[in-house]
Design a protein around this motif. Structure first.
Motif, PDB file in Angstrom:
ATOM      1  N   LEU A 159     117.680  69.373 -33.427  1.00 54.68           N
ATOM      2  CA  LEU A 159     116.810  68.301 -33.927  1.00 54.68           C
ATOM      3  C   LEU A 159     117.074  68.131 -35.422  1.00 54.68           C
ATOM      4  O   LEU A 159     116.867  69.060 -36.211  1.00 54.68           O
ATOM      5  CB  LEU A 159     115.327  68.635 -33.719  1.00 54.68           C
ATOM      6  N   VAL A 160     117.546  66.962 -35.797  1.00 56.19           N
ATOM      7  CA  VAL A 160     117.710  66.639 -37.220  1.00 56.19           C
ATOM      8  C   VAL A 160     116.351  66.195 -37.745  1.00 56.19           C
ATOM      9  O   VAL A 160     115.724  65.311 -37.165  1.00 56.19           O
ATOM     10  CB  VAL A 160     118.732  65.487 -37.409  1.00 56.19           C
ATOM     11  N   MET A 161     115.923  66.815 -38.834  1.00 59.08           N
ATOM     12  CA  MET A 161     114.636  66.403 -39.420  1.00 59.08           C
ATOM     13  C   MET A 161     114.860  65.925 -40.860  1.00 59.08           C
ATOM     14  O   MET A 161     115.294  66.681 -41.721  1.00 59.08           O
ATOM     15  CB  MET A 161     113.647  67.571 -39.390  1.00 59.08           C
ATOM     16  N   GLY A 162     114.522  64.654 -41.040  1.00 56.47           N
ATOM     17  CA  GLY A 162     114.618  64.084 -42.382  1.00 56.47           C
ATOM     18  C   GLY A 162     113.270  64.092 -43.083  1.00 56.47           C
ATOM     19  O   GLY A 162     113.191  63.878 -44.291  1.00 56.47           O
ATOM     20  N   ILE A 163     112.232  64.341 -42.297  1.00 56.16           N
ATOM     21  CA  ILE A 163     110.886  64.390 -42.884  1.00 56.16           C
ATOM     22  C   ILE A 163     110.580  65.855 -43.189  1.00 56.16           C
ATOM     23  O   ILE A 163     110.269  66.660 -42.304  1.00 56.16           O
ATOM     24  CB  ILE A 163     109.854  63.733 -41.944  1.00 56.16           C
TER      25      ILE A 163
ATOM     26  N   ARG B 236     112.689  68.617 -29.002  1.00 55.92           N
ATOM     27  CA  ARG B 236     111.494  68.989 -29.773  1.00 55.92           C
ATOM     28  C   ARG B 236     110.697  70.097 -29.102  1.00 55.92           C
ATOM     29  O   ARG B 236     109.495  70.219 -29.307  1.00 55.92           O
ATOM     30  CB  ARG B 236     110.631  67.731 -30.004  1.00 55.92           C
TER      31      ARG B 236
ATOM     32  N   ARG C 268     118.848  52.336 -26.405  1.00 57.05           N
ATOM     33  CA  ARG C 268     119.909  52.051 -27.363  1.00 57.05           C
ATOM     34  C   ARG C 268     120.193  50.561 -27.441  1.00 57.05           C
ATOM     35  O   ARG C 268     120.000  49.824 -26.468  1.00 57.05           O
ATOM     36  CB  ARG C 268     121.206  52.762 -26.954  1.00 57.05           C
TER      37      ARG C 268
ATOM     38  N   PHE D 156     103.903  67.931 -37.700  1.00 51.27           N
ATOM     39  CA  PHE D 156     104.545  67.500 -36.438  1.00 51.27           C
ATOM     40  C   PHE D 156     105.945  68.081 -36.298  1.00 51.27           C
ATOM     41  O   PHE D 156     106.361  68.498 -35.221  1.00 51.27           O
ATOM     42  CB  PHE D 156     104.529  65.971 -36.283  1.00 51.27           C
ATOM     43  N   ASN D 157     106.669  68.182 -37.413  1.00 48.82           N
ATOM     44  CA  ASN D 157     108.009  68.775 -37.320  1.00 48.82           C
ATOM     45  C   ASN D 157     107.925  70.291 -37.133  1.00 48.82           C
ATOM     46  O   ASN D 157     108.765  70.881 -36.452  1.00 48.82           O
ATOM     47  CB  ASN D 157     108.850  68.409 -38.538  1.00 48.82           C
TER      48      ASN D 157
ATOM     49  N   ARG E 250     123.770  64.678 -25.722  1.00 46.17           N
ATOM     50  CA  ARG E 250     123.054  65.161 -26.914  1.00 46.17           C
ATOM     51  C   ARG E 250     121.740  64.407 -27.074  1.00 46.17           C
ATOM     52  O   ARG E 250     121.713  63.194 -27.054  1.00 46.17           O
ATOM     53  CB  ARG E 250     123.902  64.964 -28.174  1.00 46.17           C
ATOM     54  N   ARG E 251     120.656  65.140 -27.217  1.00 48.84           N
ATOM     55  CA  ARG E 251     119.346  64.525 -27.448  1.00 48.84           C
ATOM     56  C   ARG E 251     118.664  65.263 -28.582  1.00 48.84           C
ATOM     57  O   ARG E 251     118.967  66.418 -28.870  1.00 48.84           O
ATOM     58  CB  ARG E 251     118.420  64.656 -26.228  1.00 48.84           C
ATOM     59  N   SER E 252     117.740  64.610 -29.218  1.00 50.32           N
ATOM     60  CA  SER E 252     116.885  65.294 -30.182  1.00 50.32           C
ATOM     61  C   SER E 252     115.858  66.063 -29.371  1.00 50.32           C
ATOM     62  O   SER E 252     115.065  65.462 -28.653  1.00 50.32           O
ATOM     63  CB  SER E 252     116.187  64.272 -31.081  1.00 50.32           C
TER      64      SER E 252
ATOM     65  N   ASN F   1     107.568  70.703 -33.608  1.00 53.28           N
ATOM     66  CA  ASN F   1     108.818  70.390 -32.898  1.00 53.28           C
ATOM     67  C   ASN F   1     109.754  71.591 -32.830  1.00 53.28           C
ATOM     68  O   ASN F   1     110.486  71.766 -31.859  1.00 53.28           O
ATOM     69  CB  ASN F   1     109.558  69.246 -33.608  1.00 53.28           C
TER      70      ASN F   1
ATOM     71  N   PRO G  59     116.348  57.752 -25.735  1.00 52.51           N
ATOM     72  CA  PRO G  59     115.619  56.570 -26.204  1.00 52.51           C
ATOM     73  C   PRO G  59     116.527  55.335 -26.116  1.00 52.51           C
ATOM     74  O   PRO G  59     117.746  55.451 -26.229  1.00 52.51           O
ATOM     75  CB  PRO G  59     115.291  56.904 -27.656  1.00 52.51           C
TER      76      PRO G  59
END
Ligand SMILES: Cc1cc2nc3c(=O)[nH]c(=O)nc-3n(C[C@H](O)[C@H](O)[C@H](O)COP(=O)(O)O)c2cc1C
Length: 177
Positions: A127-131, A14, A167, A66-67, A10-12, A70, A165
């Motif tokens: 992709l989880v986006m919190g912004i 974009r 860890r 930017f999101n 699993r990766r984010s 993505n 990325p």
């Protein structure tokens, strides 16, 4: 796909293909989310699944640039929200401890991780986006006032294979007694 493989792969993502996602796969992701544990089984997370082209565009427009980029071709956006003041609270409305609504957000994270892994298992990426602009999204999707928008999750078929990325190690994050 074995759990370990899904965890590792699993990766984010974009960058997505325009290819649509089968409704059945989205349902499986939501069913996986339902299986997660939650405070006194309170299950306060709600998901708003956006697949219609017009609404997809509108939600994407609310994202910071930017999101938006993505997830520009992502065919599905899932907005997660929690019902406040229930998970982590007593029947009389008082918080059970110092974390208050933190427990609702905790539950939401657990459910959403299940959702992400179920996506991966079915060949999808996320992709989880919190912004994001919670107010604009709540207005657009007519999310009830007693709920707080948490994340916007992009879902689709990946167009890239990002590397993991860096860890931390077990020694970095855990102490044994
Ligand atoms: C709560 C949360 C919020 C995040 N918000 C964003 C975001 O707004 N935009 C983005 O590009 N990535 C966002 N991410 C993705 C993280 O940057 C990513 O998970 C992290 O770099 C680790 O990469 P990986 O998911 O590929 O393992 C978010 C992840 C989480 C869990």
């Amino acid at each position: 796909m074995e759990l370990q493989e899904a965890l590792q792969k699993r990766r984010s993502v974009r960058s997505y293909q325009k290819q649509k996602v089968e409704e059945e796969k989205i349902k499986k992701m939501l069913e996986a989310a339902i299986l997660a544990p939650s405070w006194k089984n309170s299950q306060v997370t709600r998901y708003y699944v956006v697949t219609g082209e017009e609404m997809l565009e509108k939600v994407k427009e609310t994202l910071p640039e930017f999101n938006r980029k993505n997830v520009q071709d992502a065919p599905v956006l899932i907005v997660s929200a929690i019902i406040r003041d229930r998970s982590g609270f007593e029947r009389d409305g008082t918080p059970s401890n110092e974390l208050g609504n933190g427990w609702g957000y905790y539950d939401c994270g657990m459910q959403s991780m299940n959702l992400l892994l179920a996506a991966k298992e079915q060949g999808l990426d996320t992709l989880v986006m919190g912004i994001r602009d919670a107010g604009k999204i709540a207005e657009l999707l007519e999310i009830p006032k007693e709920q707080s928008v948490v994340s916007v999750i992009g879902v689709g078929y990946s167009q890239a294979e990002p590397a993991m990325p860096k860890r931390k190690t077990v020694a970095d994050i855990a102490r044994f007694y």
